[in-house]
Design a protein around this motif. Sequence first.
Motif, PDB file in Angstrom:
ATOM      1  N   TRP A   1       0.816  -1.207   0.000  1.00 49.55           N
ATOM      2  CA  TRP A   1       0.000   0.000   0.000  1.00 49.55           C
ATOM      3  C   TRP A   1       0.855   1.266   0.000  1.00 49.55           C
ATOM      4  O   TRP A   1       0.461   2.293  -0.541  1.00 49.55           O
ATOM      5  CB  TRP A   1      -0.960   0.012   1.183  1.00 49.55           C
ATOM      6  N   HIS A   2       2.034   1.177   0.554  1.00 47.86           N
ATOM      7  CA  HIS A   2       2.919   2.351   0.536  1.00 47.86           C
ATOM      8  C   HIS A   2       3.305   2.689  -0.914  1.00 47.86           C
ATOM      9  O   HIS A   2       3.223   3.844  -1.343  1.00 47.86           O
ATOM     10  CB  HIS A   2       4.178   2.071   1.375  1.00 47.86           C
ATOM     11  N   GLY A   3       3.691   1.642  -1.667  1.00 50.48           N
ATOM     12  CA  GLY A   3       4.057   1.875  -3.063  1.00 50.48           C
ATOM     13  C   GLY A   3       2.873   2.310  -3.898  1.00 50.48           C
ATOM     14  O   GLY A   3       2.975   3.242  -4.709  1.00 50.48           O
ATOM     15  N   LEU A   4       1.726   1.649  -3.681  1.00 47.56           N
ATOM     16  CA  LEU A   4       0.556   1.975  -4.484  1.00 47.56           C
ATOM     17  C   LEU A   4       0.028   3.378  -4.179  1.00 47.56           C
ATOM     18  O   LEU A   4      -0.489   4.067  -5.069  1.00 47.56           O
ATOM     19  CB  LEU A   4      -0.537   0.929  -4.228  1.00 47.56           C
ATOM     20  N   SER A   5       0.181   3.833  -2.926  1.00 51.82           N
ATOM     21  CA  SER A   5      -0.320   5.171  -2.583  1.00 51.82           C
ATOM     22  C   SER A   5       0.438   6.244  -3.366  1.00 51.82           C
ATOM     23  O   SER A   5      -0.128   7.264  -3.750  1.00 51.82           O
ATOM     24  CB  SER A   5      -0.194   5.416  -1.077  1.00 51.82           C
ATOM     25  N   ILE A   6       1.740   6.014  -3.616  1.00 47.30           N
ATOM     26  CA  ILE A   6       2.504   6.982  -4.412  1.00 47.30           C
ATOM     27  C   ILE A   6       1.978   7.012  -5.840  1.00 47.30           C
ATOM     28  O   ILE A   6       1.772   8.068  -6.435  1.00 47.30           O
ATOM     29  CB  ILE A   6       4.007   6.623  -4.378  1.00 47.30           C
ATOM     30  N   THR A   7       1.713   5.817  -6.370  1.00 46.13           N
ATOM     31  CA  THR A   7       1.178   5.758  -7.742  1.00 46.13           C
ATOM     32  C   THR A   7      -0.192   6.426  -7.813  1.00 46.13           C
ATOM     33  O   THR A   7      -0.467   7.225  -8.715  1.00 46.13           O
ATOM     34  CB  THR A   7       1.066   4.286  -8.182  1.00 46.13           C
ATOM     35  N   LEU A   8      -1.067   6.123  -6.855  1.00 47.27           N
ATOM     36  CA  LEU A   8      -2.425   6.681  -6.883  1.00 47.27           C
ATOM     37  C   LEU A   8      -2.434   8.191  -6.701  1.00 47.27           C
ATOM     38  O   LEU A   8      -3.318   8.874  -7.208  1.00 47.27           O
ATOM     39  CB  LEU A   8      -3.273   6.015  -5.777  1.00 47.27           C
ATOM     40  N   SER A   9      -1.426   8.708  -5.984  1.00 48.70           N
ATOM     41  CA  SER A   9      -1.406  10.157  -5.755  1.00 48.70           C
ATOM     42  C   SER A   9      -1.282  10.928  -7.070  1.00 48.70           C
ATOM     43  O   SER A   9      -1.686  12.085  -7.158  1.00 48.70           O
ATOM     44  CB  SER A   9      -0.254  10.524  -4.813  1.00 48.70           C
ATOM     45  N   TYR A  10      -0.718  10.286  -8.094  1.00 46.76           N
ATOM     46  CA  TYR A  10      -0.578  10.967  -9.386  1.00 46.76           C
ATOM     47  C   TYR A  10      -1.905  11.129 -10.107  1.00 46.76           C
ATOM     48  O   TYR A  10      -2.026  11.903 -11.046  1.00 46.76           O
ATOM     49  CB  TYR A  10       0.424  10.223 -10.276  1.00 46.76           C
ATOM     50  N   LEU A  11      -2.932  10.375  -9.646  1.00 51.69           N
ATOM     51  CA  LEU A  11      -4.250  10.506 -10.279  1.00 51.69           C
ATOM     52  C   LEU A  11      -4.878  11.858  -9.982  1.00 51.69           C
ATOM     53  O   LEU A  11      -5.707  12.351 -10.744  1.00 51.69           O
ATOM     54  CB  LEU A  11      -5.184   9.388  -9.788  1.00 51.69           C
ATOM     55  N   VAL A  12      -4.503  12.460  -8.872  1.00 51.90           N
ATOM     56  CA  VAL A  12      -5.143  13.724  -8.486  1.00 51.90           C
ATOM     57  C   VAL A  12      -4.191  14.911  -8.658  1.00 51.90           C
ATOM     58  O   VAL A  12      -4.516  16.017  -8.258  1.00 51.90           O
ATOM     59  CB  VAL A  12      -5.633  13.653  -7.020  1.00 51.90           C
TER      60      VAL A  12
END
Length: 208
Positions: A20-31
């Motif tokens: 989830w730490h890695g995925l949260s960085i990726t998801l942050s680029y969506l916004v």
Amino acid sequence: MPTTVREYTGSIRDTVKSFWHGLSITLSYLVRRPITVQYPDRTTLPVRDMLPPRYRGFLEVDASICTGCQACERACPISCIQISLEKDPQNPKQRVVTQFDIDEAKCMFCGLCVEPCPTGSIQHTREFEGSQADLRNLVIRWSDPLHPFPVYKVDKAAEYLPRVELGTLVRAKLAARAWDAPGPRFLPPEPPAAPAAPAAGDATPAKP
Ligand code: SF4
Ligand code: SF4
């Protein structure tokens, strides 16, 4: 290998946490606002104006202050520059540069030719866009036998002439594709194609 249930569950927890730490960085680029720049037609400035001042792009020669000393030609480690001089037929005391070719396709933009130039005639510009279908068209010709330029005599000048604004001359060359003009090229011409082998039926019968 985990040996107890406690270590086993701890390992699962660490895996989920790092996932989830890695995925949260990726998801942050969506916004976030996109930072992709549409090149070259939607930049706020021409790209050359956004490059550092000492960027080493295409070389430019200011013929009005070139002494014809050929120091740049001698300094180039890979023989990109070719200069030829002749006496002016109208004035034997004056020499003219009849050829000043720079092979920008071969150039490695090291700047060694710029350093020994006594007048600053040859300089790197921030121009870099010159895509061509044929590499030989990247030989930029700053003189030719039909339009030779007289050498600049430093010892008779009170002071060095100012150089034209950097980039002006090479931009004109790029716009006009002036090096496509007829005349001798720096690169040797293509070797003639080998004659086609005669077809089996075309063979001339041997004389008796
Ligand atoms: S920048 Fe380097 S490689 Fe290019 S012409 Fe000058 S000396 Fe030769
Ligand atoms: S560009 Fe500079 S180094 Fe090259 S021939 Fe002219 S004066 Fe000499």
